[in-house]
Design a protein around this motif. Structure first.
Motif, PDB file in Angstrom:
ATOM      1  N   TYR A 141     -12.307 -19.753 -30.260  1.00  0.00           N
ATOM      2  CA  TYR A 141     -13.420 -18.806 -30.329  1.00  0.00           C
ATOM      3  C   TYR A 141     -14.682 -19.398 -29.707  1.00  0.00           C
ATOM      4  O   TYR A 141     -15.442 -18.719 -29.032  1.00  0.00           O
ATOM      5  CB  TYR A 141     -13.708 -18.408 -31.779  1.00  0.00           C
ATOM      6  CG  TYR A 141     -12.619 -17.603 -32.450  1.00  0.00           C
ATOM      7  CD1 TYR A 141     -11.663 -16.885 -31.731  1.00  0.00           C
ATOM      8  CD2 TYR A 141     -12.541 -17.549 -33.830  1.00  0.00           C
ATOM      9  CE1 TYR A 141     -10.677 -16.154 -32.360  1.00  0.00           C
ATOM     10  CE2 TYR A 141     -11.559 -16.807 -34.476  1.00  0.00           C
ATOM     11  CZ  TYR A 141     -10.629 -16.110 -33.732  1.00  0.00           C
ATOM     12  OH  TYR A 141      -9.668 -15.384 -34.377  1.00  0.00           O
ATOM     13  N   TYR A 142     -14.908 -20.693 -29.929  1.00  0.00           N
ATOM     14  CA  TYR A 142     -16.062 -21.378 -29.356  1.00  0.00           C
ATOM     15  C   TYR A 142     -15.997 -21.356 -27.827  1.00  0.00           C
ATOM     16  O   TYR A 142     -16.978 -21.033 -27.163  1.00  0.00           O
ATOM     17  CB  TYR A 142     -16.139 -22.813 -29.870  1.00  0.00           C
ATOM     18  CG  TYR A 142     -17.197 -23.651 -29.210  1.00  0.00           C
ATOM     19  CD1 TYR A 142     -18.537 -23.476 -29.533  1.00  0.00           C
ATOM     20  CD2 TYR A 142     -16.861 -24.619 -28.267  1.00  0.00           C
ATOM     21  CE1 TYR A 142     -19.522 -24.242 -28.925  1.00  0.00           C
ATOM     22  CE2 TYR A 142     -17.833 -25.384 -27.660  1.00  0.00           C
ATOM     23  CZ  TYR A 142     -19.159 -25.196 -27.984  1.00  0.00           C
ATOM     24  OH  TYR A 142     -20.123 -25.947 -27.370  1.00  0.00           O
ATOM     25  N   SER A 143     -14.844 -21.690 -27.269  1.00  0.00           N
ATOM     26  CA  SER A 143     -14.682 -21.687 -25.812  1.00  0.00           C
ATOM     27  C   SER A 143     -14.957 -20.304 -25.237  1.00  0.00           C
ATOM     28  O   SER A 143     -15.616 -20.168 -24.204  1.00  0.00           O
ATOM     29  CB  SER A 143     -13.270 -22.127 -25.426  1.00  0.00           C
ATOM     30  OG  SER A 143     -13.075 -23.467 -25.788  1.00  0.00           O
ATOM     31  N   LYS A 144     -14.478 -19.300 -25.907  1.00  0.00           N
ATOM     32  CA  LYS A 144     -14.683 -17.914 -25.474  1.00  0.00           C
ATOM     33  C   LYS A 144     -16.172 -17.562 -25.520  1.00  0.00           C
ATOM     34  O   LYS A 144     -16.705 -16.942 -24.600  1.00  0.00           O
ATOM     35  CB  LYS A 144     -13.879 -16.981 -26.385  1.00  0.00           C
ATOM     36  CG  LYS A 144     -13.861 -15.539 -25.970  1.00  0.00           C
ATOM     37  CD  LYS A 144     -12.944 -14.762 -26.926  1.00  0.00           C
ATOM     38  CE  LYS A 144     -12.997 -13.279 -26.681  1.00  0.00           C
ATOM     39  NZ  LYS A 144     -12.179 -12.535 -27.645  1.00  0.00           N
ATOM     40  N   ALA A 145     -16.865 -17.974 -26.578  1.00  0.00           N
ATOM     41  CA  ALA A 145     -18.289 -17.670 -26.737  1.00  0.00           C
ATOM     42  C   ALA A 145     -19.152 -18.405 -25.716  1.00  0.00           C
ATOM     43  O   ALA A 145     -20.192 -17.896 -25.289  1.00  0.00           O
ATOM     44  CB  ALA A 145     -18.747 -18.014 -28.150  1.00  0.00           C
TER      45      ALA A 145
END
Length: 190
Positions: A170-174
């Motif tokens: 989720y962090y990478s996506k954000a």
């Protein structure tokens, strides 16, 4: 913790696979889908709980430095464990939540905790630091939480992320599209 995380991930994949198998009767697939989503919710709550001790240290430092901050906690229990006397959440009535917001905006209080609230539609005054405990699969909620802090001249946002988990995905996506000069990653190990 790692063993529990791996076990729940295996169960999620198992039930997700069954829910997408069209050779299985519809009612069974529906039950498997519900089980898969329930397990994913349990995993999300578990990841938030694992962060509580580290989060307690960060919040303590913010309190000592007298910074005005908002913390988006993972759940009501976590907010209570962090000593949040000023937590806006669904367990409060609307009047109490509004009183907490007014105290913060009136600068009678420097901290405000939110559990699945205050992401949009509310103006908050002079937030210096934001803390996001838990990211969602929907990157839009991240931008809503981030937006709470961007009105400050030099905003700071802390995101707690556990590597090699759904959290890091989720962090990478954000972070897609963010210029690296605005991101400072700090690795913390216990």
């Amino acid at each position: 913790e790692a063993e529990y995380y791996e076990a729940i991930c295996k169960q999620i994949e198992y039930y997700k696979g069954l829910s997408e198998d069209y050779s299985i009767a519809f009612p069974v697939r529906t039950g498997c889908r519900n089980k898969w989503l329930n397990l994913a919710s349990q995993r999300k709550n578990f990841i938030a709980e694992v962060k509580t001790r580290r989060l307690r240290g960060l919040i303590g430092n913010l309190r000592l430095s007298d910074k005005r901050f908002i913390c988006f906690a993972g759940n009501i229990e976590q907010a209570k464990l962090l000593g949040a006397d000023h937590a806006v959440h669904s367990g409060n009535n609307n009047k109490h939540n509004q009183e907490l917001i007014d105290l913060f905006n009136g600068k009678d209080n420097n901290e405000l905790f939110a559990v699945k609230m205050l992401r949009e539609g509310v103006n908050l005054t002079d937030i210096e630091v934001g803390v996001i405990t838990q990211l969602d699969s929907d990157v839009g909620t991240f931008f809503q939480m981030l937006g709470r802090c961007l009105r400050n001249e030099f905003p700071v946002m802390h995101l707690l992320v556990i590597e090699n988990t759904q959290d890091s995905k989720y962090y990478s996506k954000a972070m897609k599209g963010f210029h690296k000069k605005y991101i400072k990653e700090i690795k913390a190990y216990e």
